[in-house]
Motif scaffolding. Structure first.
Motif, PDB file in Angstrom:
ATOM      1  N   GLU A 147       0.835  -1.204   0.000  1.00  0.00           N
ATOM      2  CA  GLU A 147       0.000   0.000   0.000  1.00  0.00           C
ATOM      3  C   GLU A 147       0.871   1.257   0.000  1.00  0.00           C
ATOM      4  OE1 GLU A 147      -3.258   0.895   0.149  1.00  0.00           O
ATOM      5  OE2 GLU A 147      -4.217  -1.069   0.091  1.00  0.00           O
ATOM      6  N   LEU A 148       2.043   1.150   0.605  1.00  0.00           N
ATOM      7  CA  LEU A 148       2.984   2.271   0.669  1.00  0.00           C
ATOM      8  C   LEU A 148       3.913   2.318  -0.538  1.00  0.00           C
ATOM      9  CD1 LEU A 148       3.880   1.870   4.439  1.00  0.00           C
ATOM     10  CD2 LEU A 148       2.847   3.923   3.435  1.00  0.00           C
ATOM     11  N   GLY A 149       3.726   1.390  -1.469  1.00  0.00           N
ATOM     12  CA  GLY A 149       4.642   1.323  -2.601  1.00  0.00           C
ATOM     13  C   GLY A 149       5.976   0.717  -2.226  1.00  0.00           C
ATOM     14  N   GLU A 150       5.992  -0.060  -1.155  1.00  0.00           N
ATOM     15  CA  GLU A 150       7.219  -0.668  -0.655  1.00  0.00           C
ATOM     16  C   GLU A 150       7.027  -2.174  -0.546  1.00  0.00           C
ATOM     17  OE1 GLU A 150       9.894   1.068  -0.311  1.00  0.00           O
ATOM     18  OE2 GLU A 150       9.203   3.135  -0.130  1.00  0.00           O
ATOM     19  N   THR A 151       8.006  -2.853   0.016  1.00  0.00           N
ATOM     20  CA  THR A 151       7.912  -4.277   0.289  1.00  0.00           C
ATOM     21  C   THR A 151       8.514  -4.531   1.657  1.00  0.00           C
ATOM     22  OG1 THR A 151       8.412  -6.482  -0.588  1.00  0.00           O
ATOM     23  CG2 THR A 151      10.150  -4.821  -0.750  1.00  0.00           C
ATOM     24  N   LEU A 152       8.373  -5.740   2.169  1.00  0.00           N
ATOM     25  CA  LEU A 152       9.010  -6.040   3.445  1.00  0.00           C
ATOM     26  C   LEU A 152      10.521  -5.880   3.316  1.00  0.00           C
ATOM     27  CD1 LEU A 152       6.926  -9.080   4.721  1.00  0.00           C
ATOM     28  CD2 LEU A 152       7.190  -6.878   5.877  1.00  0.00           C
ATOM     29  N   TRP A 153      11.099  -5.285   4.323  1.00  0.00           N
ATOM     30  CA  TRP A 153      12.524  -4.949   4.314  1.00  0.00           C
ATOM     31  C   TRP A 153      13.359  -6.220   4.436  1.00  0.00           C
ATOM     32  CZ3 TRP A 153      15.960  -3.563   8.890  1.00  0.00           C
ATOM     33  CH2 TRP A 153      17.126  -2.912   8.468  1.00  0.00           C
ATOM     34  N   THR A 154      14.407  -6.311   3.640  1.00  0.00           N
ATOM     35  CA  THR A 154      15.345  -7.426   3.733  1.00  0.00           C
ATOM     36  C   THR A 154      16.724  -6.857   4.029  1.00  0.00           C
ATOM     37  OG1 THR A 154      14.063  -8.665   2.092  1.00  0.00           O
ATOM     38  CG2 THR A 154      16.301  -9.443   2.572  1.00  0.00           C
ATOM     39  N   PRO A 155      17.115  -6.835   5.298  1.00  0.00           N
ATOM     40  CA  PRO A 155      18.415  -6.250   5.635  1.00  0.00           C
ATOM     41  C   PRO A 155      19.557  -7.123   5.143  1.00  0.00           C
ATOM     42  CG  PRO A 155      17.450  -7.295   7.564  1.00  0.00           C
ATOM     43  CD  PRO A 155      16.411  -7.368   6.479  1.00  0.00           C
ATOM     44  N   LYS A 156      20.694  -6.488   4.924  1.00  0.00           N
ATOM     45  CA  LYS A 156      21.890  -7.256   4.608  1.00  0.00           C
ATOM     46  C   LYS A 156      22.239  -8.114   5.810  1.00  0.00           C
ATOM     47  CE  LYS A 156      23.796  -3.633   1.620  1.00  0.00           C
ATOM     48  NZ  LYS A 156      24.916  -2.675   1.427  1.00  0.00           N
ATOM     49  N   SER A 157      22.711  -9.324   5.538  1.00  0.00           N
ATOM     50  CA  SER A 157      23.020 -10.207   6.657  1.00  0.00           C
ATOM     51  C   SER A 157      24.229 -11.061   6.330  1.00  0.00           C
ATOM     52  CB  SER A 157      21.832 -11.110   6.990  1.00  0.00           C
ATOM     53  OG  SER A 157      21.537 -11.959   5.901  1.00  0.00           O
ATOM     54  N   SER A 158      24.833 -11.539   7.395  1.00  0.00           N
ATOM     55  CA  SER A 158      25.953 -12.462   7.265  1.00  0.00           C
ATOM     56  C   SER A 158      25.416 -13.882   7.356  1.00  0.00           C
ATOM     57  CB  SER A 158      26.974 -12.208   8.385  1.00  0.00           C
ATOM     58  OG  SER A 158      27.921 -13.239   8.430  1.00  0.00           O
ATOM     59  N   ARG A 159      25.622 -14.675   6.322  1.00  0.00           N
ATOM     60  CA  ARG A 159      25.114 -16.053   6.339  1.00  0.00           C
ATOM     61  C   ARG A 159      25.763 -16.885   7.437  1.00  0.00           C
ATOM     62  NH1 ARG A 159      24.815 -17.721  -0.103  1.00  0.00           N
ATOM     63  NH2 ARG A 159      23.331 -16.067  -0.732  1.00  0.00           N
ATOM     64  N   LYS A 160      26.956 -16.472   7.845  1.00  0.00           N
ATOM     65  CA  LYS A 160      27.701 -17.270   8.811  1.00  0.00           C
ATOM     66  C   LYS A 160      26.968 -17.354  10.142  1.00  0.00           C
ATOM     67  CE  LYS A 160      32.102 -16.857   8.703  1.00  0.00           C
ATOM     68  NZ  LYS A 160      33.501 -16.353   8.841  1.00  0.00           N
ATOM     69  N   ASN A 161      26.401 -16.218  10.608  1.00  0.00           N
ATOM     70  CA  ASN A 161      25.762 -16.238  11.921  1.00  0.00           C
ATOM     71  C   ASN A 161      24.319 -15.737  11.894  1.00  0.00           C
ATOM     72  OD1 ASN A 161      26.084 -13.518  11.512  1.00  0.00           O
ATOM     73  ND2 ASN A 161      27.720 -13.260  13.035  1.00  0.00           N
ATOM     74  N   SER A 162      23.733 -15.599  10.691  1.00  0.00           N
ATOM     75  CA  SER A 162      22.339 -15.155  10.544  1.00  0.00           C
ATOM     76  C   SER A 162      22.065 -13.863  11.298  1.00  0.00           C
ATOM     77  CB  SER A 162      21.375 -16.254  11.027  1.00  0.00           C
ATOM     78  OG  SER A 162      21.483 -17.392  10.224  1.00  0.00           O
ATOM     79  N   LYS A 163      23.002 -12.951  11.217  1.00  0.00           N
ATOM     80  CA  LYS A 163      22.849 -11.645  11.857  1.00  0.00           C
ATOM     81  C   LYS A 163      22.678 -10.575  10.788  1.00  0.00           C
ATOM     82  CE  LYS A 163      23.601 -11.625  16.507  1.00  0.00           C
ATOM     83  NZ  LYS A 163      22.945 -10.769  17.510  1.00  0.00           N
ATOM     84  N   ALA A 164      21.687  -9.703  10.985  1.00  0.00           N
ATOM     85  CA  ALA A 164      21.497  -8.590  10.066  1.00  0.00           C
ATOM     86  C   ALA A 164      22.548  -7.521  10.339  1.00  0.00           C
ATOM     87  CB  ALA A 164      20.103  -8.010  10.230  1.00  0.00           C
ATOM     88  N   GLU A 165      22.944  -6.827   9.285  1.00  0.00           N
ATOM     89  CA  GLU A 165      23.942  -5.773   9.403  1.00  0.00           C
ATOM     90  C   GLU A 165      23.263  -4.405   9.327  1.00  0.00           C
ATOM     91  OE1 GLU A 165      26.641  -6.499   6.224  1.00  0.00           O
ATOM     92  OE2 GLU A 165      27.374  -8.398   7.043  1.00  0.00           O
ATOM     93  N   ASN A 166      23.907  -3.415   9.931  1.00  0.00           N
ATOM     94  CA  ASN A 166      23.460  -2.015   9.857  1.00  0.00           C
ATOM     95  C   ASN A 166      22.029  -1.829  10.367  1.00  0.00           C
ATOM     96  OD1 ASN A 166      25.942  -1.347   8.598  1.00  0.00           O
ATOM     97  ND2 ASN A 166      25.096  -1.902   6.599  1.00  0.00           N
ATOM     98  N   VAL A 167      21.727  -2.460  11.485  1.00  0.00           N
ATOM     99  CA  VAL A 167      20.385  -2.319  12.062  1.00  0.00           C
ATOM    100  C   VAL A 167      20.428  -1.562  13.392  1.00  0.00           C
ATOM    101  CG1 VAL A 167      19.484  -4.376  10.938  1.00  0.00           C
ATOM    102  CG2 VAL A 167      20.544  -4.574  13.199  1.00  0.00           C
ATOM    103  N   GLU A 168      21.547  -0.890  13.664  1.00  0.00           N
ATOM    104  CA  GLU A 168      21.663  -0.191  14.941  1.00  0.00           C
ATOM    105  C   GLU A 168      20.560   0.855  15.129  1.00  0.00           C
ATOM    106  OE1 GLU A 168      24.089  -0.551  12.761  1.00  0.00           O
ATOM    107  OE2 GLU A 168      25.657  -1.743  13.748  1.00  0.00           O
ATOM    108  N   PHE A 169      20.120   1.465  14.010  1.00  0.00           N
ATOM    109  CA  PHE A 169      19.110   2.514  14.133  1.00  0.00           C
ATOM    110  C   PHE A 169      17.782   1.980  14.659  1.00  0.00           C
ATOM    111  CE2 PHE A 169      18.256   0.764   9.981  1.00  0.00           C
ATOM    112  CZ  PHE A 169      16.892   0.931   9.760  1.00  0.00           C
TER     113      PHE A 169
END
Length: 683
Positions: A68-90
């Motif tokens: 509805e907002l012209g967007e999609t669900l966010w897919t953050p960059k992540s490290s496959r090694k530990n399944s942690k998203a990057e740059n999510v401090e905000f």
């Protein structure tokens, strides 16, 4: 296909499908734009942003709401090694607002048919059942709206809010939702008071409304039909109830000597960094806004009344834009600061706001109010003579027939607040206890050399004559021995230093200190925080005296070296307060210009949130505002002035607390600490 490419293609496809403005009602969720916003604009290294769907939904419902907002669900960059998203401090700020959110999962893009991906605030990515209801994170691909570039307000970015009987469509940029040019009053008959507008139907709020009529500004840029306001907000609620987390509101009144200016500021950076809602307004100016006649009905202060009507509109409607009508901080600069001072004593404004900030109020110039008869004598008769209305049976009817351009461009112009008996009832703010004063916390102050810009350059090497030329008692001032002429290679500039010091004290610094002292001694304002800017960045559209208000350029600092001596002039704080240095297209002059602006925005918005200009350490940590954290650790806390500690904040990098300044000089100018006190101090 990679998840990143899939997200890009999906977002591009959705931009084609999204042809109607998104409606919070149709989205079915509160929505928040969240980003770090370090005020570096598109050059920021921390530019990630997301739209938060605050109302829990299933994964498929969340995806539909993002669409509805012209967007999609966010897919953050992540490290496959530990399944942690990057740059999510905000995103940590979500946990500051709601402690339970630290344990929550937020829907993001990705997963399988039955197991969908969700994100923890620590960056962990997990798979869970898709039919569970959770808050969600959408992409935020709207571009940042720069002041010096064309803005994209196309359908893709538009958002509609229902308020009263209107559906108001604004747009979003990377940092905020923006609604510009909202009418708060119909055009009133000339020289009558405006009334609150409650319209109906669909309204576009995609561009600023015209400014109010003023010299050298013609239609369509300026008009007598000008009573519009603008709203910037980080948050839009689906509906407002007791659980809705409304944001504090900052209500800005622009400067311009009551003869010029508009509310076309850009509040986006203040909003997104400070988690506040900002409103700016137009109000009638000059003769159209401030003429009073001694006819018993044309009582002046039309511009002040407009401001209060705009405040009434905000109190009635701002909750639908995510703002809290019970937490409104009024703030203004120059003539806007004079308006704030008038609000403090106005029966029509008291009780409608919870805090106040005054930036560079021009002391006795706009702090002592004429009677209507005095205003007629000072300027009204000249206007009547120039328009041929002096002998008319009804002078006001005659003036209503005068061509607008002629009226606003003539040499004589009304620009004074008067005692009208309704909006202003005393000849000055009654800090002596003789009248009612709003009991709200306050910040007030100016710049170190605030009067440099408004006064003319000296034309003599005699300081006595230079002061006489300004209408000041030169012999007495120089004879006091408190204003020595500095020694330097430029004798004219040496004398100008004297006149600038005298004028800054007499017009700005001393009256603020006297105001604070009287408010403290007579127990009128709960807290008073004083400030003086020791760093400034002069607006490019007002740079008087051949660049003396800007630091000299050097080989290492081609745009000026702020560590060198220069005048800190009127309006030189505005880029910092609004956080607009980069967004307005101006280069940082050194490594501290932007961090200093970060601190100023953080202090101003902290005052709006908590009535304390010291941001809470846990707030700064949650937002990742490390520069302000380091600044406060180095500079210490900004403390209010008290009867035991008459101190103010020198705003610089680093800042510092100092005692009230130039007190002997203020006494010599007749604006000592007891200037506004009146009577005996309470025991």
């Amino acid at each position: 296909m990679s998840s990143t490419l899939k997200s890009v293609l999906c977002t591009a496809f959705l931009s084609v499908l999204s042809v109607n403005a998104a409606s919070v009602k149709h989205i079915g969720s509160d929505i928040t734009i969240l980003t770090h916003n370090d005020l570096y604009g598109n050059s920021s290294t921390r530019g990630d942003a997301a739209i938060v769907l605050n109302t829990p939904k299933t994964h498929s419902q969340a995806q539909k709401a993002c669409e509805e907002l012209g967007e999609t669900l966010w897919t953050p960059k992540s490290s496959r090694k530990n399944s942690k998203a990057e740059n999510v401090e905000f995103l940590q700020y979500l946990g500051y607002e709601d402690r339970d959110a630290r344990r929550n999962l937020y829907w993001i893009g990705g997963g399988s048919r039955d197991r969908c991906q969700a994100l923890k605030l620590d960056g962990s990515i997990v798979e869970t059942r898709c039919n569970e209801k959770r808050e969600a994170l959408c992409t935020q691909s709207a571009p940042l709206a720069y002041d010096f570039k064309p803005r994209d307000t196309s359908k893709r970015w538009q958002t509609t809010v229902d308020t009263g009987r209107q559906s108001i469509t604004g747009f979003r940029d990377k940092h905020t939702f923006v609604f510009e040019g909202i009418r708060y009053a119909e055009q009133p008959k000339r020289f009558t008071y405006s009334k609150l507008y409650n319209g109906r139907g669909n309204v576009d709020a995609l561009a600023y409304g015209p400014g109010c009529s003023q010299a050298l500004c013609d239609s369509p840029d300026c008009s007598e039909d000008c009573l519009f306001l603008n709203v910037w907000t980080p948050y839009l609620p689906k509906k407002v109830d007791r659980k809705t987390k409304l944001r504090p509101v900052m209500f800005f009144i622009h400067g311009g000597a009551f003869t010029g200016g508009t509310g076309a500021e850009n509040g986006g950076d203040m909003v997104s960094r400070g988690d506040v809602v900002v409103v700016s307004i137009n109000y009638r100016l000059g003769t159209v806004g401030f003429l009073a006649l001694d006819d018993g009905k044309t009582n002046g202060n039309f511009g002040i009344a407009d401001q209060i009507v705009a405040l009434d509109w905000v109190r009635e409607h701002i909750k639908d834009f995510g703002g809290d009508p019970d937490r409104i901080t009024i703030f203004g600069q120059s003539a806007g600061a004079a308006s704030v001072r008038a609000f403090l004593g106005s029966p029509q404004a008291i009780g409608k706001y919870s805090a106040a900030i005054s930036q560079s109020n021009l002391g006795d110039v706009w702090s002592n109010y004429f009677t209507i008869e005095e205003e007629v004598e000072v300027v009204g008769n000249a206007i009547l003579e120039a328009t041929g209305c002096a002998s008319a049976r009804s002078k006001v009817d005659c003036l209503r027939k005068v061509d607008l351009s002629e009226l606003v461009n003539m040499p004589a112009v009304a620009s004074f607040i008067v005692v009208d008996g309704k909006y202003v009832v005393k000849d000055k703010l009654p800090l002596d206890g003789s009248g009612k004063v709003a009991r709200v916390p306050m910040m007030m102050g100016s710049l170190r050399d605030d009067a440099v810009a408004p006064i003319p350059m000296a034309t003599t090497t005699d300081p006595v004559q230079a002061l006489n030329d300004l209408g000041l008692p030169g012999p007495a001032i120089i004879g006091s021995g408190l204003f020595p002429t500095p020694e330097g290679p430029d004798e004219i500039l040496n004398v100008f230093n004297v006149t600038a010091r005298v004028a800054t004290n007499g017009v700005f610094r001393c009256i603020d200190q006297a105001t604070a002292y009287a408010a403290i001694e007579n127990r009128l304002l709960p807290k008073v925080y004083l400030f003086e800017f020791m760093r400034s960045y002069q607006p490019v559209d007002w740079a008087p005296h051949d660049g003396l208000c800007s630091p000299p350029p050097t080989e290492t600092h081609p745009y000026g070296d702020p560590s060198q001596e220069y005048y800190k002039c009127h309006a030189g704080e505005l880029y910092y307060v609004w956080g607009l240095l980069i967004r307005a297209g101006h280069p940082p002059r050194d490594d501290y210009d932007v961090p200093f602006s970060q601190y100023i925005v953080d202090a101003w918005t902290s005052f709006a949130r908590t009535h304390d200009p010291n941001p809470r350490p846990d707030f700064l940590a949650a937002r990742g505002f490390s520069n302000t954290t380091a600044h406060l650790e180095r500079s210490g806390l900004w403390t209010p002035a008290t009867s035991n500690s008459l101190n103010l904040r020198e705003l610089d990098w680093p800042s510092r607390q100092v005692d009230f300044k130039e007190q002997e000089q203020c006494e010599a100018l007749g604006v000592g600490l007891d200037h506004l006190l009146g009577g005996d101090c309470p025991s």
